[in-house]
Design a protein around this motif. Sequence first.
Motif, PDB file in Angstrom:
ATOM      1  N   GLY A  50     101.386  53.119 -51.120  1.00 53.16           N
ATOM      2  CA  GLY A  50     100.800  52.074 -50.276  1.00 53.16           C
ATOM      3  C   GLY A  50      99.306  52.239 -50.042  1.00 53.16           C
ATOM      4  N   ARG A  51      98.698  53.225 -50.670  1.00 55.20           N
ATOM      5  CA  ARG A  51      97.252  53.443 -50.527  1.00 55.20           C
ATOM      6  C   ARG A  51      96.556  53.180 -51.853  1.00 55.20           C
ATOM      7  NH1 ARG A  51      96.286  58.859 -47.501  1.00 55.20           N
ATOM      8  NH2 ARG A  51      94.168  58.091 -47.581  1.00 55.20           N
ATOM      9  N   THR A  52      95.249  53.113 -51.807  1.00 55.23           N
ATOM     10  CA  THR A  52      94.481  52.755 -52.995  1.00 55.23           C
ATOM     11  C   THR A  52      94.086  53.982 -53.820  1.00 55.23           C
ATOM     12  OG1 THR A  52      92.321  52.907 -51.940  1.00 55.23           O
ATOM     13  CG2 THR A  52      93.482  50.775 -51.771  1.00 55.23           C
ATOM     14  N   LEU A  53      93.740  53.708 -55.075  1.00 56.86           N
ATOM     15  CA  LEU A  53      93.207  54.753 -55.939  1.00 56.86           C
ATOM     16  C   LEU A  53      91.973  55.373 -55.299  1.00 56.86           C
ATOM     17  CD1 LEU A  53      92.878  56.360 -58.575  1.00 56.86           C
ATOM     18  CD2 LEU A  53      91.833  54.336 -59.593  1.00 56.86           C
ATOM     19  N   GLY A  54      91.121  54.547 -54.719  1.00 56.16           N
ATOM     20  CA  GLY A  54      89.918  55.054 -54.054  1.00 56.16           C
ATOM     21  C   GLY A  54      90.237  56.027 -52.932  1.00 56.16           C
ATOM     22  N   ASP A  55      91.347  55.796 -52.210  1.00 49.71           N
ATOM     23  CA  ASP A  55      91.751  56.694 -51.123  1.00 49.71           C
ATOM     24  C   ASP A  55      92.034  58.111 -51.624  1.00 49.71           C
ATOM     25  OD1 ASP A  55      91.598  54.662 -49.210  1.00 49.71           O
ATOM     26  OD2 ASP A  55      93.756  54.228 -49.285  1.00 49.71           O
ATOM     27  N   ASP A 108      90.231  49.758 -55.732  1.00 47.85           N
ATOM     28  CA  ASP A 108      91.028  49.030 -54.741  1.00 47.85           C
ATOM     29  C   ASP A 108      92.471  48.789 -55.193  1.00 47.85           C
ATOM     30  OD1 ASP A 108      90.426  47.178 -56.708  1.00 47.85           O
ATOM     31  OD2 ASP A 108      89.812  45.599 -55.317  1.00 47.85           O
ATOM     32  N   PHE A 109      92.877  49.358 -56.347  1.00 52.04           N
ATOM     33  CA  PHE A 109      94.253  49.227 -56.833  1.00 52.04           C
ATOM     34  C   PHE A 109      95.175  49.965 -55.868  1.00 52.04           C
ATOM     35  CE2 PHE A 109      98.012  50.265 -59.212  1.00 52.04           C
ATOM     36  CZ  PHE A 109      98.231  49.160 -60.015  1.00 52.04           C
TER      37      PHE A 109
END
Length: 170
Positions: A110-115, A142-143
């Motif tokens: 549920g989180r982004t690649l950037g996270d 932002d995926f």
Amino acid sequence: MARIGGYPRGVNVEVTPLPGIGTRQDFMTRSGRRVGVVTYRDGRFDLIISQRDDPDACSASIPLTPEESATLANLLGAPQLVAQLRDEQRDVVGIATKQLPIVHGSPFDGRTLGDTALRSRTGASVVAVVRAGDVHPSPRPDFVFTGGDLLVVVGTSDGLKAAADLLAHG
């Protein structure tokens, strides 16, 4: 019945409309069996296998939920993508490719690649995400990851180990 492209050379996938039901997509294996999927209009799927002596008669039909069919697609699709990447990088010393899962309920479900800050923290890069049989190449920061995704990651051996640890434990 129609044939569709986008599959490996020598494999002809036949698509047969099933009026009021959906579609049947199948192909003939080297051993002479037809293997395919019936996609119903309501979103259900059946994995089907023909009888040896009659390719039009079904010897097995296995109902699959959308989640189960996505899992099967990931199991079948991701290794082919990784094998192709390995072939392309064969002459690049020190670089490897690995499949890393996003497990349901894991820190990045549920989180982004950037996270993840994966590249800056491990030196490894996500080059594709396989989800429900679809390949998402070069995902942007932002995926959003979903439990069940398989990430195709490229990096050094140490970078891949660090990436696996990061994705599993945060």
